[in-house]
Write a protein that holds these residues in place. Structure first.
Motif, short mmCIF file in Angstrom:
data_model
loop_
_atom_site.label_atom_id
_atom_site.label_comp_id
_atom_site.label_asym_id
_atom_site.label_seq_id
_atom_site.Cartn_x
_atom_site.Cartn_y
_atom_site.Cartn_z
N GLY A 1 1.59 -1.32 0.03
CA GLY A 1 -0.10 -0.01 0.11
C GLY A 1 0.89 0.99 0.03
N VAL A 2 2.31 1.05 -0.28
CA VAL A 2 3.30 2.02 0.09
C VAL A 2 2.96 3.26 -1.48
N GLU A 3 2.95 4.07 -1.73
CA GLU A 3 3.63 4.55 -3.52
C GLU A 3 4.73 5.46 -3.36
N ASP B 1 5.03 -9.39 9.36
CA ASP B 1 5.88 -7.67 10.05
C ASP B 1 4.69 -7.04 8.59
N LEU B 2 5.36 -7.51 7.72
CA LEU B 2 4.04 -7.01 6.33
C LEU B 2 2.89 -7.09 6.26
N THR B 3 2.54 -8.09 7.15
CA THR B 3 1.21 -8.21 6.92
C THR B 3 0.77 -7.20 8.19
N ALA B 4 1.23 -6.83 9.17
CA ALA B 4 1.22 -6.16 10.09
C ALA B 4 1.16 -4.40 9.42
N VAL B 5 1.81 -4.41 8.28
CA VAL B 5 2.12 -3.15 7.17
C VAL B 5 1.32 -2.68 6.89
N ARG B 6 0.55 -3.80 5.60
CA ARG B 6 -0.20 -3.93 4.94
C ARG B 6 -1.47 -3.35 5.45
N GLU B 7 -1.69 -4.40 6.32
CA GLU B 7 -3.38 -4.34 7.04
C GLU B 7 -3.58 -2.41 7.72
N ALA B 8 -2.28 -1.79 8.36
CA ALA B 8 -2.38 -0.61 8.52
C ALA B 8 -2.78 0.34 7.83
N LEU B 9 -1.73 0.03 6.52
CA LEU B 9 -1.71 1.41 5.49
C LEU B 9 -3.56 1.11 4.40
N ALA B 10 -4.26 -0.41 4.78
CA ALA B 10 -4.81 -0.67 4.28
C ALA B 10 -6.30 0.57 5.50
#
Length: 391
Positions: free
Chosen positions: A26-28, A380-389
């Motif tokens: 979800g990063v630009e 960790d990446l799953t947590a990042v993906r959920e946070a950015l979503a």
């Protein structure tokens, strides 16, 4: 808020799935290393390796002809980043729809210090810091400015983030680091960062200080710390602690020399980057709002640096409080990027990223940076993906 994650070329090259995986967070944007210090890095998902050892500071692309005949010049990478490793990774990441910015590490180079000890910071005891080039030396400044311009403006890059563009000191994870046995505190770290190379000795002289007397005063001030007097109370009041140890006038004179040296280097480097860059190219500095601080996020005056660069990347590992001095400058178009660790095994907290980002936004952050997509575990990446979503 716009989000970008840090990435190394070796996280991407040789792993066809990497660009899409990073984009799916979800990063630009990605902030991709173009010039980097020595490191040993984990690559937990790469199909060909799990550990990359970058043996020395290097540029991760072929350097150009500007360096021919010069004594100080960037080192090419070895087999950890062969050829145009940056360019290969940048093309793949851009192909996944990501905006690529360069990540350029400057005054942090152990190989330079080993090959040219005269370029290094020298403390009051005469010890050299080979990882820390002295930014007061004319040849070193010229090298850093040209390196910034070359490494920042790689083909296709939309901007750059300049790390370590200022003074470096004792704090550095160097090989098997064993320097934490005495709690120096903020004041002690400043005293151990004061450089006494010939250029700095002359600089102190221009401020009315005798360099030999200053070095003796630093050693005298530090002696109680070595004896353990401050080991139980490392919080020494910040700059007030330095003034107490050196005296207000002497402390101010050292800071005047060091602040001016760092400011003029930052100004010159940013001008050089912009001269080499296309229109609209963004220039950010990794920075700390306390000017006497040293390291990868060197201390800056917030008002000054926001008049020089397009913005800053601010460390938030200890909380987002360092954002406030930059936000208080009221420059509406400035980028104030809050840098959060998202690697649990390295002290990051991806599980609290949603709350951390919201708090950072409340304190004036306009963007976030995530350290580091290549080093993080799948969880960790799953947590990042959920946070950015959830933004």
């Amino acid at each position: 808020m716009k989000a970008s994650t840090f990435v190394y070329p070796w996280d991407v090259n040789g792993d066809p799935a990497a660009p899409a995986r990073i984009a799916s967070l979800g990063v630009e944007q990605v902030t991709l290393a173009a010039a980097y210090h020595s490191t040993r890095a984990l690559t937990p998902r790469h199909p060909r390796h799990r550990i990359v050892t970058a043996e020395h500071a290097a540029v991760l692309y072929p350097a150009d002809a500007r360096w021919e005949g010069r004594e100080l010049r960037p080192y090419p990478a070895g087999d950890w980043a062969p050829g145009d490793a940056y360019g290969e990774a940048a093309e793949a990441l851009a192909g996944a729809g990501l905006e690529v910015h360069t990540w350029v590490v400057l005054a942090h180079n152990s190989r330079l210090g080993a090959d040219r000890p005269d370029t290094s910071v020298v403390n009051a005891y005469g010890d050299r810091y080979p990882w820390a080039p002295c930014i007061a030396q004319p040849a070193t400044r010229a090298y850093l400015v040209d390196l910034a311009a070359e490494a920042a403006v790689r083909p296709g890059a939309h901007g750059t983030e300049l790390e370590s563009l200022g003074w470096y000191g004792l704090q550095h994870l160097h090989a098997h680091d064993k320097t934490g046995g005495v709690g120096l505190g903020d004041a002690g770290q400043y005293l151990m960062a004061l450089c006494f190379c010939p250029a700095c000795r002359a600089g102190y002289g221009a401020q009315g200080l005798d360099a030999d007397a200053l070095a003796a005063a630093v050693r005298e001030a530090l002696e109680p710390l070595w004896q353990g007097a401050a080991a139980s109370a490392p919080d020494d009041g910040g700059w007030a602690g330095v003034e107490k140890l050196l005296g207000e006038e002497t402390a101010a004179a050292t800071r005047a020399w060091r602040d001016d040296t760092a400011r003029t280097l930052q100004e010159t480097a940013v001008v050089a980057v912009r001269a080499a860059a296309p229109e609209g190219f963004q220039v950010l500095l990794h920075a700390d709002p306390v000017t006497h601080h040293v390291g990868a996020n060197p201390g800056v005056d917030p008002a000054h640096i926001l008049s020089v660069a397009d913005g800053v990347v601010v460390p938030c590992a200890g909380g987002p409080g360092l954002l406030t001095p930059f936000a208080e400058q009221g420059r509406a178009d400035a980028v104030i990027a809050a840098n959060f660790g998202v690697v649990s095994g390295m002290g990051g907290s991806p599980a609290t990223l949603t709350a951390d980002a919201a708090r950072a936004r409340d304190l004036g952050a306009t963007e976030i940076r995530l350290y580091h997509a290549g080093l993080a575990s799948d969880a960790d990446l799953t947590a990042v993906r959920e946070a950015l979503a959830a933004r």
